[in-house]
Design a protein around this motif. Structure first.
Motif, PDB file in Angstrom:
ATOM      1  N   LEU A 186      -2.251   2.151 -31.254  1.00 16.76           N
ATOM      2  CA  LEU A 186      -1.214   1.329 -31.871  1.00 16.76           C
ATOM      3  C   LEU A 186       0.110   2.005 -31.560  1.00 16.76           C
ATOM      4  O   LEU A 186       0.177   3.231 -31.512  1.00 16.76           O
ATOM      5  CB  LEU A 186      -1.410   1.256 -33.387  1.00 16.76           C
ATOM      6  N   GLU A 187       1.155   1.206 -31.386  1.00 12.72           N
ATOM      7  CA  GLU A 187       2.446   1.768 -31.009  1.00 12.72           C
ATOM      8  C   GLU A 187       3.530   1.364 -31.991  1.00 12.72           C
ATOM      9  O   GLU A 187       3.504   0.258 -32.528  1.00 12.72           O
ATOM     10  CB  GLU A 187       2.867   1.256 -29.634  1.00 12.72           C
ATOM     11  N   ALA A 188       4.485   2.292 -32.184  1.00 10.07           N
ATOM     12  CA  ALA A 188       5.668   1.999 -32.982  1.00 10.07           C
ATOM     13  C   ALA A 188       6.847   2.725 -32.358  1.00 10.07           C
ATOM     14  O   ALA A 188       6.729   3.874 -31.941  1.00 10.07           O
ATOM     15  CB  ALA A 188       5.460   2.441 -34.423  1.00 10.07           C
ATOM     16  N   GLY A 189       7.985   2.047 -32.304  1.00 10.38           N
ATOM     17  CA  GLY A 189       9.185   2.631 -31.723  1.00 10.38           C
ATOM     18  C   GLY A 189      10.177   3.139 -32.745  1.00 10.38           C
ATOM     19  O   GLY A 189      11.199   3.711 -32.386  1.00 10.38           O
ATOM     20  N   ASN A 190       9.874   2.923 -34.024  1.00  6.60           N
ATOM     21  CA  ASN A 190      10.745   3.441 -35.085  1.00  6.60           C
ATOM     22  C   ASN A 190       9.916   3.663 -36.352  1.00  6.60           C
ATOM     23  O   ASN A 190       8.741   3.276 -36.418  1.00  6.60           O
ATOM     24  CB  ASN A 190      11.935   2.512 -35.337  1.00  6.60           C
ATOM     25  N   GLY A 191      10.535   4.272 -37.342  1.00  4.66           N
ATOM     26  CA  GLY A 191       9.819   4.620 -38.558  1.00  4.66           C
ATOM     27  C   GLY A 191       9.332   3.438 -39.357  1.00  4.66           C
ATOM     28  O   GLY A 191       8.233   3.470 -39.930  1.00  4.66           O
ATOM     29  N   HIS A 192      10.130   2.387 -39.414  1.00  5.52           N
ATOM     30  CA  HIS A 192       9.721   1.200 -40.175  1.00  5.52           C
ATOM     31  C   HIS A 192       8.497   0.537 -39.547  1.00  5.52           C
ATOM     32  O   HIS A 192       7.569   0.134 -40.251  1.00  5.52           O
ATOM     33  CB  HIS A 192      10.889   0.217 -40.301  1.00  5.52           C
ATOM     34  N   GLU A 193       8.497   0.416 -38.204  1.00  3.38           N
ATOM     35  CA  GLU A 193       7.331  -0.137 -37.511  1.00  3.38           C
ATOM     36  C   GLU A 193       6.104   0.733 -37.754  1.00  3.38           C
ATOM     37  O   GLU A 193       4.998   0.226 -37.924  1.00  3.38           O
ATOM     38  CB  GLU A 193       7.573  -0.181 -35.989  1.00  3.38           C
ATOM     39  N   ALA A 194       6.313   2.042 -37.752  1.00  5.05           N
ATOM     40  CA  ALA A 194       5.198   2.971 -37.957  1.00  5.05           C
ATOM     41  C   ALA A 194       4.546   2.740 -39.314  1.00  5.05           C
ATOM     42  O   ALA A 194       3.318   2.637 -39.414  1.00  5.05           O
ATOM     43  CB  ALA A 194       5.685   4.417 -37.849  1.00  5.05           C
ATOM     44  N   LEU A 195       5.354   2.652 -40.361  1.00  4.69           N
ATOM     45  CA  LEU A 195       4.794   2.441 -41.700  1.00  4.69           C
ATOM     46  C   LEU A 195       4.111   1.083 -41.804  1.00  4.69           C
ATOM     47  O   LEU A 195       3.063   0.962 -42.440  1.00  4.69           O
ATOM     48  CB  LEU A 195       5.882   2.585 -42.758  1.00  4.69           C
ATOM     49  N   SER A 196       4.679   0.082 -41.168  1.00  6.38           N
ATOM     50  CA  SER A 196       4.062  -1.244 -41.167  1.00  6.38           C
ATOM     51  C   SER A 196       2.700  -1.203 -40.483  1.00  6.38           C
ATOM     52  O   SER A 196       1.703  -1.708 -41.021  1.00  6.38           O
ATOM     53  CB  SER A 196       4.987  -2.240 -40.471  1.00  6.38           C
ATOM     54  N   GLN A 197       2.636  -0.595 -39.299  1.00  6.54           N
ATOM     55  CA  GLN A 197       1.367  -0.472 -38.575  1.00  6.54           C
ATOM     56  C   GLN A 197       0.356   0.314 -39.406  1.00  6.54           C
ATOM     57  O   GLN A 197      -0.815  -0.045 -39.483  1.00  6.54           O
ATOM     58  CB  GLN A 197       1.569   0.252 -37.234  1.00  6.54           C
ATOM     59  N   PHE A 198       0.821   1.405 -40.018  1.00  7.01           N
ATOM     60  CA  PHE A 198      -0.065   2.256 -40.790  1.00  7.01           C
ATOM     61  C   PHE A 198      -0.657   1.510 -41.985  1.00  7.01           C
ATOM     62  O   PHE A 198      -1.824   1.678 -42.318  1.00  7.01           O
ATOM     63  CB  PHE A 198       0.679   3.512 -41.266  1.00  7.01           C
ATOM     64  N   GLN A 199       0.140   0.673 -42.613  1.00  6.89           N
ATOM     65  CA  GLN A 199      -0.329  -0.076 -43.779  1.00  6.89           C
ATOM     66  C   GLN A 199      -1.258  -1.221 -43.402  1.00  6.89           C
ATOM     67  O   GLN A 199      -2.127  -1.591 -44.177  1.00  6.89           O
ATOM     68  CB  GLN A 199       0.868  -0.609 -44.577  1.00  6.89           C
ATOM     69  N   GLU A 200      -1.088  -1.773 -42.202  1.00  8.30           N
ATOM     70  CA  GLU A 200      -1.873  -2.932 -41.786  1.00  8.30           C
ATOM     71  C   GLU A 200      -3.166  -2.572 -41.055  1.00  8.30           C
ATOM     72  O   GLU A 200      -4.061  -3.409 -40.946  1.00  8.30           O
ATOM     73  CB  GLU A 200      -1.023  -3.824 -40.872  1.00  8.30           C
ATOM     74  N   GLN A 201      -3.275  -1.369 -40.536  1.00  7.78           N
ATOM     75  CA  GLN A 201      -4.402  -0.983 -39.696  1.00  7.78           C
ATOM     76  C   GLN A 201      -5.062   0.286 -40.243  1.00  7.78           C
ATOM     77  O   GLN A 201      -4.392   1.111 -40.851  1.00  7.78           O
ATOM     78  CB  GLN A 201      -3.916  -0.681 -38.273  1.00  7.78           C
ATOM     79  N   ALA A 202      -6.322   0.440 -39.970  1.00  7.92           N
ATOM     80  CA  ALA A 202      -7.006   1.710 -40.267  1.00  7.92           C
ATOM     81  C   ALA A 202      -6.701   2.667 -39.123  1.00  7.92           C
ATOM     82  O   ALA A 202      -7.008   2.383 -37.969  1.00  7.92           O
ATOM     83  CB  ALA A 202      -8.507   1.480 -40.385  1.00  7.92           C
TER      84      ALA A 202
END
Length: 126
Positions: A31-47
């Motif tokens: 999974l990829e994120a280019g900023n902190g907000h995307e990272a937290l969103s990905q982390f909350q939505e995915q295992a």
């Protein structure tokens, strides 16, 4: 270490792509994120089994992301940063990072460290 889900948080697209390729070549889902907000969103939505987290991110920095993840999870966090100062590394560990790698880094060494973190977590969960 096959088949784990790795969240790569890196604002530089080229570096993010390199990390993605290395982890995918080892059989992992990335999974990829280019900023902190995307990272937290990905982390909350995915295992997620491991977070590879850059510190210097636009918007929400890696310190804040690490702090927020640690409020609810003990997932391994490998901080990846250009900040080589000892105080920065110590802060990373105080916030809950499991490892701290300074750029430039060797991708095979980074993969070995990630593998160690994933194996440690697997043993702890067994």
């Amino acid at each position: 270490m096959q088949g784990k889900t790795i969240l790569v948080v890196e604002d530089e697209p080229i570096l993010r792509e390199i990390l993605k390729d290395y982890f995918q070549n080892e059989g992992h889902r990335v999974l990829e994120a280019g900023n902190g907000h995307e990272a937290l969103s990905q982390f909350q939505e995915q295992a997620v089994d491991l977070v590879v987290l850059d510190i210097m991110l636009p918007g929400l920095d890696g310190w804040s992301v690490c702090r927020r993840i640690r409020k609810n999870s003990d997932v391994p966090i490998l901080m990846l940063t250009a900040r080589a100062d000892e105080d920065d590394a110590l802060l990373g560990f105080e916030l809950g990072a499991d490892d701290y790698v300074v750029k430039p880094y060797s991708p095979p060494i980074l993969l070995a460290r990630a593998k160690r973190l994933l194996e440690s977590r697997s043993r702890a969960l067994s």
